[in-house]
Design an enzyme around this catalytic site. Structure first.
Site, PDB file in Angstrom:
ATOM      1  N   HIS A   1      -4.141  -5.754  -5.585  1.00  0.00           N
ATOM      2  CA  HIS A   1      -4.199  -4.298  -5.810  1.00  0.00           C
ATOM      3  C   HIS A   1      -3.228  -3.527  -4.912  1.00  0.00           C
ATOM      4  O   HIS A   1      -2.990  -2.338  -5.140  1.00  0.00           O
ATOM      5  CB  HIS A   1      -5.632  -3.773  -5.683  1.00  0.00           C
TER       6      HIS A   1
ATOM      7  N   ASP B   1      -7.955 -10.965  -6.624  1.00  0.00           N
ATOM      8  CA  ASP B   1      -7.299  -9.906  -5.844  1.00  0.00           C
ATOM      9  C   ASP B   1      -6.391 -10.481  -4.758  1.00  0.00           C
ATOM     10  O   ASP B   1      -6.425 -10.052  -3.597  1.00  0.00           O
ATOM     11  CB  ASP B   1      -8.325  -8.963  -5.230  1.00  0.00           C
TER      12      ASP B   1
ATOM     13  N   SER C   1      -6.118  -3.359   3.426  1.00  0.00           N
ATOM     14  CA  SER C   1      -6.222  -4.296   2.302  1.00  0.00           C
ATOM     15  C   SER C   1      -5.078  -5.295   2.331  1.00  0.00           C
ATOM     16  O   SER C   1      -3.913  -4.931   2.473  1.00  0.00           O
ATOM     17  CB  SER C   1      -6.187  -3.542   0.972  1.00  0.00           C
TER      18      SER C   1
END
Length: 503
Positions: A24, A56, A131
């Protein structure tokens, strides 16, 4: 620090510049820029080697070589183990390190953008921008890849090495895993009537691109399974993991831009129109407004015969997104009229008074962003006569049929028209349909639920030229139902449809 479609973190696992981050972080990026070790003055170009939408994870190749790198942790993960979250949160170039402990060695990993089996739960604070960054041991070995958080509960999650190592090896070899080439997110309406995977962007040349999926589409079904009913990507990813990368898989799609429902296949037949929600080109109701689904301009004419309640006409519609809805009325010379927009309880949201004989008035309000019923009422003031008006809404405003409506519509060749009705459990929706005997058309009506858009709940036979068909449909539960009028001959022409309900 990795800058792609947004910003995030990552870590190098090989001195040649092979690095790991989240899908992402890089999904939908036209280019990637990387800063290493907090160096504010130098950036490196990078390219994506492979991605896994469902896990992911992404592997990128940074331009250059001789980079410092991290090693994977090979031991067991246990509750209470000291861990550190490293990265570049909030898009800032300053390196940060937060400390915590493992709170769960295997936590659920379902989110709105991924479906990971068994992730590590910990309380080392991560923020947006962390992230893709590493969760490391006190010895600097990577125990997981940070990807998700619940900061209100001081809960943070990382993809463990058991999953990450096996996936990143495949990605390093240039192979995408559990991916069709889209940047997507599970969506669910507040009342649960619409669920699916919203497509933010599509990778050029991917199976999604070849199937003609576009940004803004919502995939509501895959292989006949309704997606995201729990608000996560679990069903979507289970289907991808149950198929080979080049298998044909059926998809049903809502495309709001063109107001149509589409069906087709990944790795097979591209998307084609299943039905259209476009407004009828000609539509007149003898007791109220013209009807249109996603209507942006709907004209109406009517007559008020007396003042007071008997001289009031009310048209109901349902709004689903933010945007202005406008009602405009112009009485004829012998009528003085008022107009009001109200919510379902009757509370006025907008009011325009005293159009005056031959005058015109306008009322408008901004929708609240949720699926709600509203009403537009026109009333006479101590007079009677004819009037005409227009409803104008944004492109996601439904105008709904009231009971006992006559709809005169026109089909263009190879197209269908959808009409919406908000039904209540226990009602029976009755439909009478006939076609123009002078037109080369053979029309029929099917009823589908808005939450499904494909499964036929009821249908008429084809009318033939000038024939008449009827339909009675007991409404099973409260919700929006779509009546789709189509022509078996695909020639186009005029039709008449009468609808009404009874309890």
């Amino acid at each position: 620090a990795v800058s792609g479609s947004g910003f995030g973190s990552g870590f190098i696992i090989d001195p040649s510049g092979i690095a790991v981050t989240n899908n992402h972080v890089v999904a939908g990026a036209a280019s990637l820029k990387v800063r290493i070790g907090g160096d504010k003055d130098k950036t490196y170009n990078a390219k994506i080697l492979g991605v896994s939408e469902c896990s992911d994870l992404a592997v990128i190749d940074i331009e250059g070589d001789g980079f410092p790198y991290l090693q994977w942790y090979e031991g067991d993960v246990s509750v209470g183990m000291d861990v550190y979250a490293a990265g570049f949160p909030l898009g800032e170039p300053e390196f940060t390190l937060t400390r915590g402990v493992v709170s769960k060695a295997s936590a659920p990993g379902e989110t709105a953008w991924a479906s990971v089996d068994g992730v590590i739960g910990h309380d080392a604070t991560i923020n947006p921008g962390n992230s893709g960054g590493p969760l490391i041991t006190k010895d600097g070995q990577v125990i997981g890849v940070n990807y998700s958080s619940r900061p209100d509960y001081d809960q943070y999650f990382a993809i463990g090495t058991e999953k990450a190592i096996s996936i990143t090896k495949q990605l390093s070899d240039g192979k995408d895993v559990d991916s069709i080439g889209l940047n997507g997110q599970a969506v669910i309406s507040k009342d649960g009537s619409l669920t699916g995977v919203w497509v933010s962007s599509v990778v050029s040349g991917s199976p999604a691109d070849k199937a003609d999926l576009q940004g803004g589409d919502v995939i509501v079904k895959m292989e006949g399974v309704e997606l995201a009913k729990d608000g996560t990507m679990a069903d979507y990813c289970d289907i991808l993991r149950s198929h080979n990368a080049d298998d044909a898989m059926s998809i049903d799609v809502i495309r709001y831009d063109t107001k149509e429902g589409l069906e087709g296949q990944l790795n097979g037949e591209p998307l084609t129109q299943a039905f259209s929600f476009a407004a009828a080109s000609k539509s007149v109701a003898n007791q109220g407004a013209s009807q249109a689904l996603y209507g942006s301009l709907v004209k109406f004419k009517d007559t008020l015969t007396a003042s007071g309640d008997k001289g009031m006409k009310k048209f109901t519609f349902i709004g689903v997104t933010d945007g202005e809805v406008v009602a405009y009325v112009k009485p004829e010379a012998d009528l003085d009229a008022v107009i009001m927009i109200a919510d379902a309880s009757g509370k006025a949201l907008a009011f325009a008074d005293d159009a005056g004989p031959g005058g015109a008035e306008r009322a408008s309000f901004k929708n609240t962003g949720k699926m709600s019923l509203f009403a537009i009422a026109v009333a006479g003031k101590s007079s009677q006569g004819n009037y005409e008006g227009i409803f104008m809404g944004n492109d996601k405003t439904f105008f709904l049929l009231e009971p006992k409506y006559l709809v005169a519509g026109s089909l263009i060749p190879d197209k269908s028209i959808g009409y919406a009705y908000y039904g209540k459990a226990g009602e029976t929706l009755n439909v009478i349909l006939t076609s123009d005997p002078k037109a080369p058309m053979d029309v029929s009506v099917i009823i589908v639920a808005f939450s499904d858009l494909k499964t036929v709940l009821a249908k008429t036979n084809s009318t033939g030229k000038g024939g008449v068909e009827t339909l009675s449909f007991p409404i099973p539960k409260n919700g929006v139902y779509i009546m789709v009028v189509s022509d078996a001959e695909n020639k186009g022409g005029s039709f008449l449809m009468v609808t009404g309900t009874k309890k």
